[in-house]
Motif scaffolding. Structure first.
Motif, PDB file in Angstrom:
ATOM      1  N   UNK A  25      33.391  34.896  40.790  1.00 28.73           N
ATOM      2  CA  UNK A  25      34.776  33.919  40.134  1.00 28.73           C
ATOM      3  C   UNK A  25      34.346  32.624  39.697  1.00 28.73           C
ATOM      4  N   UNK A  26      33.150  32.152  40.281  1.00 24.19           N
ATOM      5  CA  UNK A  26      32.776  30.663  40.099  1.00 24.19           C
ATOM      6  C   UNK A  26      31.681  30.980  38.908  1.00 24.19           C
ATOM      7  N   UNK A  27      31.423  32.111  38.452  1.00 20.90           N
ATOM      8  CA  UNK A  27      30.380  32.106  37.315  1.00 20.90           C
ATOM      9  C   UNK A  27      29.238  32.162  37.980  1.00 20.90           C
ATOM     10  N   UNK A  28      28.713  32.533  39.451  1.00 19.40           N
ATOM     11  CA  UNK A  28      27.611  32.618  39.779  1.00 19.40           C
ATOM     12  C   UNK A  28      26.821  33.996  39.347  1.00 19.40           C
ATOM     13  N   UNK A  29      25.681  34.058  39.948  1.00 20.75           N
ATOM     14  CA  UNK A  29      24.799  35.369  39.595  1.00 20.75           C
ATOM     15  C   UNK A  29      24.375  36.154  41.019  1.00 20.75           C
ATOM     16  N   UNK A  30      24.714  35.551  41.925  1.00 19.02           N
ATOM     17  CA  UNK A  30      24.535  36.130  43.438  1.00 19.02           C
ATOM     18  C   UNK A  30      25.840  37.192  43.771  1.00 19.02           C
ATOM     19  N   UNK A  31      25.591  38.091  43.175  1.00 20.45           N
ATOM     20  CA  UNK A  31      26.844  39.113  43.371  1.00 20.45           C
ATOM     21  C   UNK A  31      26.338  40.504  42.701  1.00 20.45           C
ATOM     22  N   UNK A  32      26.977  41.407  43.143  1.00 15.81           N
ATOM     23  CA  UNK A  32      26.589  42.846  42.974  1.00 15.81           C
ATOM     24  C   UNK A  32      27.632  43.575  42.002  1.00 15.81           C
ATOM     25  N   UNK A  33      27.289  44.960  41.489  1.00 14.42           N
ATOM     26  CA  UNK A  33      28.598  45.261  40.690  1.00 14.42           C
ATOM     27  C   UNK A  33      29.562  45.660  41.463  1.00 14.42           C
ATOM     28  N   UNK A  34      29.539  46.128  42.747  1.00 18.05           N
ATOM     29  CA  UNK A  34      30.745  46.496  43.724  1.00 18.05           C
ATOM     30  C   UNK A  34      31.504  45.239  43.955  1.00 18.05           C
ATOM     31  N   UNK A  35      30.779  44.235  44.012  1.00 16.58           N
ATOM     32  CA  UNK A  35      31.638  42.720  43.999  1.00 16.58           C
ATOM     33  C   UNK A  35      32.597  42.456  42.803  1.00 16.58           C
TER      34      UNK A  35
END
Length: 272
Positions: A25-35
Motif C-alpha cells: 500500500x505504501x508503494x514498496x517492493x518487498x511484497x509478493x503476489x499473495x500480498x
C-alpha cells in the motif's frame, strides 16, 4: 505470552502478512503476489485502505519529528515496525539529533532481513525479531539494553499494529500497554493507533477477512472507545485522540482521510 518464544525465520511467500500488505500500500517492493491479491480483495469492501496506510505513515513521521524536536525525545522503541521504507523512524529522529537511538521490533522474518541490511552502517539503530506481546524479551534483548536507557524518557510506538493481536487478559493491547508503561519513567510517551470503525459490518468483514488471509495472525478492528481505554491515566497530547491525518498536520492542505468506512485512530500519551 511465553517469554522468549522462538519465532520462525522462514519467509513464507504463500501466506499474506500485514507487514507486506502495508508495504504494498505504501508503494514498496518487498511484497509478493499473495500480498497484492489480498490487498485487491480488501479494497473491494474498504477502498480507502491505500490512502489510510499512506496517511498513517505520514502520522508516524510527524509524531516522531514532533517528539524529537518539541519534547526532546532521543530514544524510540518501535513495536511492529514493518518493512523499511522512506523516512523511517531513525531517519526522521536522527535528522533532529544524530545521536538519537532507535530499536525496531517485528515478528516478520522479512522485516528482520531487510531491516538489518538497511541499518548495517548505523550503530545507534537496531532491529530485533520478537512478538510485540513479549515485553520481557524485548526489554531484555541485548540490542535494547545496548541502545535504550530506561532511566530516561523513551517514546514507545505501537503504530497501526494492535489490530494484529486479539483481545486477551494477558496478551491483549491493554495488558501489553500496562506491562510496557510500568517499565518506563514518567515523562515517557506511548504512541498508539489502530484501525477502527463504528460500522459493525465493516468491523466484522475486515476482521474475518484478515484473520483468514493471514491464517490467524490477526486480532480485530476495534472502536474508538477501545483505543481510548489504552490511554487512561496518561496525559494525551493535543489534539487528543483523533483520526490520524488530523493529528498536527503540516499544513492546511495536507492529505486527509476522505472516506470513513474505517479510519486509523489514536494519538500520543505522556506518562505521569
Amino acid at each position: 505470552m511465553e517469554s522468549g518464544k522462538q519465532l520462525s525465520t522462514k519467509i513464507d511467500a504463500t501466506v499474506p502478512t500485514a507487514a507486506r500488505m502495508y508495504d504494498h500500500y505504501l508503494g514498496g517492493k518487498d511484497n509478493y503476489a499473495v500480498d497484492r491479491a489480498a490487498c485487491e480483495e480488501l479494497d473491494k469492501v474498504v477502498p480507502s485502505t491505500r490512502a489510510l496506510a499512506q496517511n498513517n505513515r505520514r502520522f508516524l513521521q510527524r509524531v516522531v519529528r514532533t517528539l524529537a524536536q518539541e519534547y526532546g525525545v532521543r530514544q524510540f522503541l518501535d513495536h511492529g515496525s514493518g518493512l523499511p521504507t522512506q523516512n523511517n523512524v531513525h531517519q526522521v529522529a536522527q535528522r533532529v539529533d544524530p545521536e538519537t537511538r532507535v530499536v525496531y521490533v517485528d515478528n516478520d522474518p522479512m522485516v528482520l532481513v531487510h531491516g538489518r541490511a538497511l541499518l548495517d552502517q548505523n550503530d545507534r539503530t537496531a532491529v530485533i525479531q520478537a512478538d510485540l506481546r513479549d515485553t520481557d524479551m524485548i526489554f531484555s534483548h541485548p540490542d535494547t539494553e545496548r541502545l535504550i536507557d530506561f532511566s530516561q524518557p523513551v517514546a514507545v510506538l505501537f503504530n497501526s499494529v494492535f489490530h494484529c493481536i486479539p483481545d486477551s487478559d494477558t496478551d491483549g493491547p491493554l495488558a501489553v500497554v500496562g506491562r510496557v508503561a510500568e517499565r518506563l519513567v514518567p515523562g515517557s510517551y506511548l504512541v498508539m493507533c489502530q484501525l477502527v470503525s463504528e460500522d459493525a459490518e465493516v468491523r466484522e468483514f475486515v476482521t474475518n477477512f484478515m484473520d483468514q488471509a493471514t491464517q490467524g495472525h490477526w486480532g480485530r478492528v476495534r472502536q474508538e472507545k477501545d483505543v481510548a481505554e489504552w490511554f487512561e491515566g496518561m496525559d494525551v497530547l493535543e489534539p487528543g485522540l483523533v483520526e490520524v491525518s488530523t493529528w498536527r498536520p503540516d499544513n492546511e492542505v495536507a492529505p486527509r482521510q476522505l472516506t470513513q468506512e474505517w479510519i486509523e485512530f489514536g494519538g500520543v500519551g505522556r506518562l505521569r
